[in-house]
Design a protein around this motif. Structure first.
Motif, PDB file in Angstrom:
ATOM      1  N   MET A 194      23.566  57.728  58.036  1.00 43.33           N
ATOM      2  CA  MET A 194      23.465  57.355  56.838  1.00 43.33           C
ATOM      3  C   MET A 194      24.517  57.181  56.356  1.00 43.33           C
ATOM      4  O   MET A 194      24.815  56.514  55.255  1.00 43.33           O
ATOM      5  CB  MET A 194      22.280  58.202  56.389  1.00 43.33           C
ATOM      6  N   SER A 195      25.569  57.930  56.407  1.00 43.52           N
ATOM      7  CA  SER A 195      26.751  58.302  55.923  1.00 43.52           C
ATOM      8  C   SER A 195      27.638  56.786  55.966  1.00 43.52           C
ATOM      9  O   SER A 195      28.547  56.400  55.118  1.00 43.52           O
ATOM     10  CB  SER A 195      27.639  59.345  56.366  1.00 43.52           C
ATOM     11  N   LYS A 196      27.366  56.167  57.204  1.00 41.18           N
ATOM     12  CA  LYS A 196      28.177  54.973  57.398  1.00 41.18           C
ATOM     13  C   LYS A 196      27.753  53.845  56.390  1.00 41.18           C
ATOM     14  O   LYS A 196      28.529  53.285  55.809  1.00 41.18           O
ATOM     15  CB  LYS A 196      27.911  54.343  58.789  1.00 41.18           C
ATOM     16  N   ALA A 197      26.562  53.954  55.892  1.00 42.06           N
ATOM     17  CA  ALA A 197      26.108  52.918  55.121  1.00 42.06           C
ATOM     18  C   ALA A 197      26.718  53.152  53.878  1.00 42.06           C
ATOM     19  O   ALA A 197      26.915  52.452  53.002  1.00 42.06           O
ATOM     20  CB  ALA A 197      24.627  52.873  55.103  1.00 42.06           C
ATOM     21  N   LYS A 198      26.497  54.476  53.331  1.00 43.71           N
ATOM     22  CA  LYS A 198      27.253  54.867  52.180  1.00 43.71           C
ATOM     23  C   LYS A 198      28.602  54.609  52.041  1.00 43.71           C
ATOM     24  O   LYS A 198      29.146  54.134  50.907  1.00 43.71           O
ATOM     25  CB  LYS A 198      26.992  56.495  51.858  1.00 43.71           C
ATOM     26  N   ILE A 199      29.250  54.641  53.002  1.00 42.16           N
ATOM     27  CA  ILE A 199      30.885  54.400  53.108  1.00 42.16           C
ATOM     28  C   ILE A 199      31.060  52.818  52.818  1.00 42.16           C
ATOM     29  O   ILE A 199      31.833  52.539  52.029  1.00 42.16           O
ATOM     30  CB  ILE A 199      31.646  54.866  54.185  1.00 42.16           C
ATOM     31  N   PHE A 200      30.157  52.363  53.519  1.00 39.10           N
ATOM     32  CA  PHE A 200      30.108  50.790  53.500  1.00 39.10           C
ATOM     33  C   PHE A 200      30.006  50.359  52.055  1.00 39.10           C
ATOM     34  O   PHE A 200      30.801  49.478  51.657  1.00 39.10           O
ATOM     35  CB  PHE A 200      29.183  50.167  54.393  1.00 39.10           C
ATOM     36  N   ILE A 201      28.963  50.624  51.533  1.00 38.11           N
ATOM     37  CA  ILE A 201      28.633  50.368  50.187  1.00 38.11           C
ATOM     38  C   ILE A 201      29.684  50.775  49.118  1.00 38.11           C
ATOM     39  O   ILE A 201      30.238  50.058  48.176  1.00 38.11           O
ATOM     40  CB  ILE A 201      27.277  50.911  49.718  1.00 38.11           C
ATOM     41  N   GLN A 202      30.204  51.859  49.303  1.00 30.62           N
ATOM     42  CA  GLN A 202      31.338  52.540  48.472  1.00 30.62           C
ATOM     43  C   GLN A 202      32.592  51.380  48.559  1.00 30.62           C
ATOM     44  O   GLN A 202      33.202  50.920  47.707  1.00 30.62           O
ATOM     45  CB  GLN A 202      31.804  53.791  48.670  1.00 30.62           C
ATOM     46  N   ASN A 203      32.939  51.117  49.919  1.00 27.60           N
ATOM     47  CA  ASN A 203      33.790  50.146  50.019  1.00 27.60           C
ATOM     48  C   ASN A 203      33.730  48.925  49.569  1.00 27.60           C
ATOM     49  O   ASN A 203      34.677  48.117  49.008  1.00 27.60           O
ATOM     50  CB  ASN A 203      34.257  50.238  51.512  1.00 27.60           C
ATOM     51  N   LEU A 204      32.685  48.580  49.603  1.00 29.38           N
ATOM     52  CA  LEU A 204      32.274  47.065  49.157  1.00 29.38           C
ATOM     53  C   LEU A 204      32.385  47.046  47.496  1.00 29.38           C
ATOM     54  O   LEU A 204      32.946  46.095  47.095  1.00 29.38           O
ATOM     55  CB  LEU A 204      30.650  46.583  49.549  1.00 29.38           C
ATOM     56  N   ILE A 205      31.769  48.036  46.925  1.00 26.04           N
ATOM     57  CA  ILE A 205      32.186  48.136  45.421  1.00 26.04           C
ATOM     58  C   ILE A 205      33.418  48.087  45.090  1.00 26.04           C
ATOM     59  O   ILE A 205      33.840  47.522  43.780  1.00 26.04           O
ATOM     60  CB  ILE A 205      31.197  49.285  44.964  1.00 26.04           C
ATOM     61  N   GLN A 206      34.080  49.158  45.643  1.00 26.89           N
ATOM     62  CA  GLN A 206      35.726  48.981  45.407  1.00 26.89           C
ATOM     63  C   GLN A 206      36.317  47.779  45.427  1.00 26.89           C
ATOM     64  O   GLN A 206      37.095  47.245  44.651  1.00 26.89           O
ATOM     65  CB  GLN A 206      36.524  50.155  46.395  1.00 26.89           C
ATOM     66  N   GLU A 207      35.982  47.027  46.828  1.00 27.56           N
ATOM     67  CA  GLU A 207      36.719  45.668  46.850  1.00 27.56           C
ATOM     68  C   GLU A 207      36.261  44.692  45.864  1.00 27.56           C
ATOM     69  O   GLU A 207      37.106  44.058  45.427  1.00 27.56           O
ATOM     70  CB  GLU A 207      36.129  45.201  48.387  1.00 27.56           C
ATOM     71  N   VAL A 208      34.919  44.727  45.441  1.00 30.30           N
ATOM     72  CA  VAL A 208      34.601  43.817  44.624  1.00 30.30           C
ATOM     73  C   VAL A 208      35.189  43.969  43.091  1.00 30.30           C
ATOM     74  O   VAL A 208      35.448  43.023  42.317  1.00 30.30           O
ATOM     75  CB  VAL A 208      33.041  43.931  44.548  1.00 30.30           C
ATOM     76  N   ARG A 209      35.626  45.061  43.012  1.00 32.81           N
ATOM     77  CA  ARG A 209      36.065  45.785  41.643  1.00 32.81           C
ATOM     78  C   ARG A 209      37.622  45.327  41.469  1.00 32.81           C
ATOM     79  O   ARG A 209      38.053  44.982  40.499  1.00 32.81           O
ATOM     80  CB  ARG A 209      35.885  47.158  41.220  1.00 32.81           C
ATOM     81  N   CYS A 210      38.195  45.745  42.642  1.00 35.77           N
ATOM     82  CA  CYS A 210      39.628  45.735  42.660  1.00 35.77           C
ATOM     83  C   CYS A 210      40.485  44.277  43.065  1.00 35.77           C
ATOM     84  O   CYS A 210      41.359  43.890  42.760  1.00 35.77           O
ATOM     85  CB  CYS A 210      40.165  46.901  43.378  1.00 35.77           C
ATOM     86  N   LYS A 211      39.638  43.883  44.402  1.00 34.47           N
ATOM     87  CA  LYS A 211      40.520  42.832  45.315  1.00 34.47           C
ATOM     88  C   LYS A 211      39.930  41.465  44.744  1.00 34.47           C
ATOM     89  O   LYS A 211      40.664  40.625  45.001  1.00 34.47           O
ATOM     90  CB  LYS A 211      40.331  43.253  46.720  1.00 34.47           C
ATOM     91  N   VAL A 212      38.861  41.205  44.347  1.00 38.18           N
ATOM     92  CA  VAL A 212      38.326  39.968  44.179  1.00 38.18           C
ATOM     93  C   VAL A 212      38.770  39.272  42.646  1.00 38.18           C
ATOM     94  O   VAL A 212      38.768  40.263  41.858  1.00 38.18           O
ATOM     95  CB  VAL A 212      36.742  40.043  43.914  1.00 38.18           C
ATOM     96  N   THR A 213      39.241  37.980  42.844  1.00 37.32           N
ATOM     97  CA  THR A 213      39.724  37.686  41.480  1.00 37.32           C
ATOM     98  C   THR A 213      38.671  36.843  41.020  1.00 37.32           C
ATOM     99  O   THR A 213      38.222  35.874  41.489  1.00 37.32           O
ATOM    100  CB  THR A 213      40.931  36.938  41.815  1.00 37.32           C
ATOM    101  N   TRP A 214      38.232  37.133  39.895  1.00 36.12           N
ATOM    102  CA  TRP A 214      36.978  36.368  39.269  1.00 36.12           C
ATOM    103  C   TRP A 214      37.632  35.420  38.316  1.00 36.12           C
ATOM    104  O   TRP A 214      38.629  35.488  37.769  1.00 36.12           O
ATOM    105  CB  TRP A 214      36.079  37.457  38.252  1.00 36.12           C
ATOM    106  N   PRO A 215      37.031  34.101  38.332  1.00 43.97           N
ATOM    107  CA  PRO A 215      37.538  32.977  37.326  1.00 43.97           C
ATOM    108  C   PRO A 215      37.085  33.284  36.071  1.00 43.97           C
ATOM    109  O   PRO A 215      36.333  34.212  35.754  1.00 43.97           O
ATOM    110  CB  PRO A 215      36.590  31.856  37.955  1.00 43.97           C
TER     111      PRO A 215
END
Length: 63
Positions: free
Chosen positions: A1-22
């Motif tokens: 279960m910890s792998k899924a939690k880490i994946f979701i945390q990384n996903l949220i961080q990437e969407v917030r910081c690395k994605v450029t929104w138009p």
């Protein structure tokens, strides 16, 4: 279960910081373009469907 939690945390961080929104105006114009293109394609497909239906009705009634 910890792998899924880490994946979701990384996903949220990437969407917030690395994605450029138009910007909003560019997003709005792109959305309008998609709506217009969808309407045009729907009309073309409807026209092709109607004409093929008429052609097949004429063909089958001819014989």
């Amino acid at each position: 279960m910890s792998k899924a939690k880490i994946f979701i945390q990384n996903l949220i961080q990437e969407v917030r910081c690395k994605v450029t929104w138009p910007p909003y105006h560019k997003l709005q114009s792109s959305s309008i373009l998609v709506l217009v293109a969808s309407f045009v394609f729907a009309l073309l497909i409807g026209l092709m469907d109607w004409s093929l239906k008429r052609a097949f009705v004429w063909f089958y009634n001819a014989f």
